[in-house]
Design an enzyme around this catalytic site. Structure first.
Site, PDB file in Angstrom:
ATOM      1  CE  LYS A  80      -5.262   8.497  -4.635  1.00  0.00           C
ATOM      2  NZ  LYS A  80      -4.936   7.856  -3.300  1.00  0.00           N
ATOM      3  CG  HIS A 209       1.630   5.875  -4.989  1.00  0.00           C
ATOM      4  ND1 HIS A 209       1.897   5.471  -6.502  1.00  0.00           N
ATOM      5  CD2 HIS A 209       0.572   5.711  -4.865  1.00  0.00           C
ATOM      6  CE1 HIS A 209       0.765   5.085  -6.973  1.00  0.00           C
ATOM      7  NE2 HIS A 209      -0.294   5.136  -5.868  1.00  0.00           N
ATOM      8  CD  GLU A 283      -1.277   4.455   0.681  1.00  0.00           C
ATOM      9  OE1 GLU A 283      -1.124   5.027  -0.231  1.00  0.00           O
ATOM     10  OE2 GLU A 283      -0.609   4.543   1.533  1.00  0.00           O
TER      11      GLU A 283
END
Length: 408
Positions: A80, A209, A283
């Site tokens: 993304k 995250h 990630e």
């Protein structure tokens, strides 16, 4: 995950997504560098549209930097941040796996020959049609942070391995905190795991995250500690032993990365010191995308008001510069002319091309006297820039060209 052999630039240029993307490859020289590459595009190809240079050498060096500092953690590039196929193809050749959040992103990665077992469907709230698609193509790893999501997965992809995403204890020092939208609270973890157990779903790990763009190593340590608590909770509930820890993204490719990596290793040593079979993944998106891309934009209009200079360029906040209004930038956006015509500078405003008065890239920025058809250069424009581009007012960010550059 294993280790990967040394990858050469020739291998990269022959990789799916790079070789078949019809992008021109330019060679940097030691003296001219990116500047000479830009001039060759502008003057030899008579380009007037804004364009990007993707530096393959930087991508390769960043992957080396990651593996040198965090060799125990397999990166799943979050596409993304920048879905350009040549960037994805380069990272694929280097050995990265991929974080996808939608059917379209999964399709993009699979189209480059990536095996579905190298994809994590890292979206905690998915469209049912996307869950069914993931099941149909063999993407069998996804995240969740609610019982409602568990029910959807049970209905459409019951054999999928699951990772429970928890809210990071502290994301306050990140450029964009994510905890208000994503992640289970501590009081929600046990009921959620019990629900998964009753549905006979296979929860294999924990993710978190700490927020987008952070240099806060302590945030990772706190989140790793919280993850260990979830591992222990699952064990107390009689669930199979968890085997995946996903430490998310948020990493910056700056001088503080080594300090953050050291903090991550400290957290792992403190809370997961003896975990045979534990698979640790991450990630990163911005880390691999941000510094790899340089943008060149053309001045299409000029207005002088006293000592103030106002310029219009052919890209703006509805395109590559959406980040100007989206992110509270820790560092100011950097802009410099491709060639300087004088030493004196003026307070300058920089507007995008649309008819929206809020389409302002920079205000009161010091620039030398410039003219229509001069060029401005913006480094570090690879993350959440091109990916956010729209076609508002008929100005399509997709019309901006990509060029690949390398030193060999």
């Amino acid at each position: 995950m294993g280790s990967f052999p040394t990858i050469t630039i020739q291998t990269i240029l022959g990789a799916p997504g790079v070789k078949d993307n019809n992008l021109k490859v330019l060679t940097k020289t030691k003296n001219g560098g990116l500047t000479e590459c830009m001039k060759s595009i502008i003057y030899k190809e008579d380009v007037k549209e804004a364009f990007y240079l993707l530096d393959l050498d930087v991508v390769m060096s960043l992957y080396d930097k990651w593996t040198a500092n965090l060799p125990m953690i397999q990166p799943f590039y979050a596409i993304k941040s920048n879905p350009e196929k040549s960037l994805i193809g380069t990272l694929n050749a280097l050995g990265a796996n991929f974080d996808c959040a939608s059917k379209a992103e999964i399709e993009t990665v699979l189209s480059l020959g990536v095996s579905p077992d190298r994809i994590i469907f890292a979206n905690t709230c998915k469209l049912e049609s996307h869950i069914k698609f993931a099941a149909s193509v063999g993407v069998n790893l996804t995240t969740f942070d609610s019982i409602g999501e568990l029910n959807k997965i049970h209905k459409w992809h019951p054999k999928c391995d699951l990772i429970i995403r928890i809210k990071a204890p502290d994301d306050s020092k990140s450029r964009r905190p994510l905890g208000s939208k994503f992640g289970a609270l501590p009081t929600e973890v046990s009921p959620m795991l019990q629900a998964a157990k009753s549905l006979h779903l296979n929860v294999i790990g924990v993710s978190f995250h700490v927020g987008s763009a952070t240099n806060d190593g302590d945030a990772f340590i706190k989140a790793i500690s919280a993850s260990k608590t979830v591992f222990d909770t699952a064990a107390q509930l009689g669930m199979p032993k968890m085997r995946v820890l996903d430490i998310g993204g948020g990493f910056l490719a700056n001088s503080l990365f080594e300090d953050v990596a050291t903090a991550v290793k400290t957290g792992l040593e403190a809370h997961f010191p003896n975990e045979p079979g534990l698979n640790i993944i991450s990630e990163p998106g911005r880390f691999f995308a941000e510094t790899t891309v340089t943008l060149a934009a053309n001045i299409i209009g000029k207005r002088t008001r006293g000592e103030v200079r106002e310029y219009w360029i052919n890209d703006g906040t509805y395109g590559t510069f959406h980040c100007v209004i989206r992110d509270a930038l820790n560092e100011p956006l950097v802009c410099k002319p491709l060639s300087c015509k004088g030493l004196k500078t003026y307070s300058s405003n920089l507007f995008g091309p649309t008819c929206d008065s809020r389409d302002v890239v920079l205000r009161e920025y010091q620039l030398p006297e410039l003219e229509v058809n001069d060029w401005l250069v913006f480094p570090n424009m690879g993350a959440y820039t091109y990916a956010f581009g729209s076609s508002f007012n008929g100005f399509k960010t997709s019309d901006n060209l990509f060029y690949l550059v390398t030193s060999s």
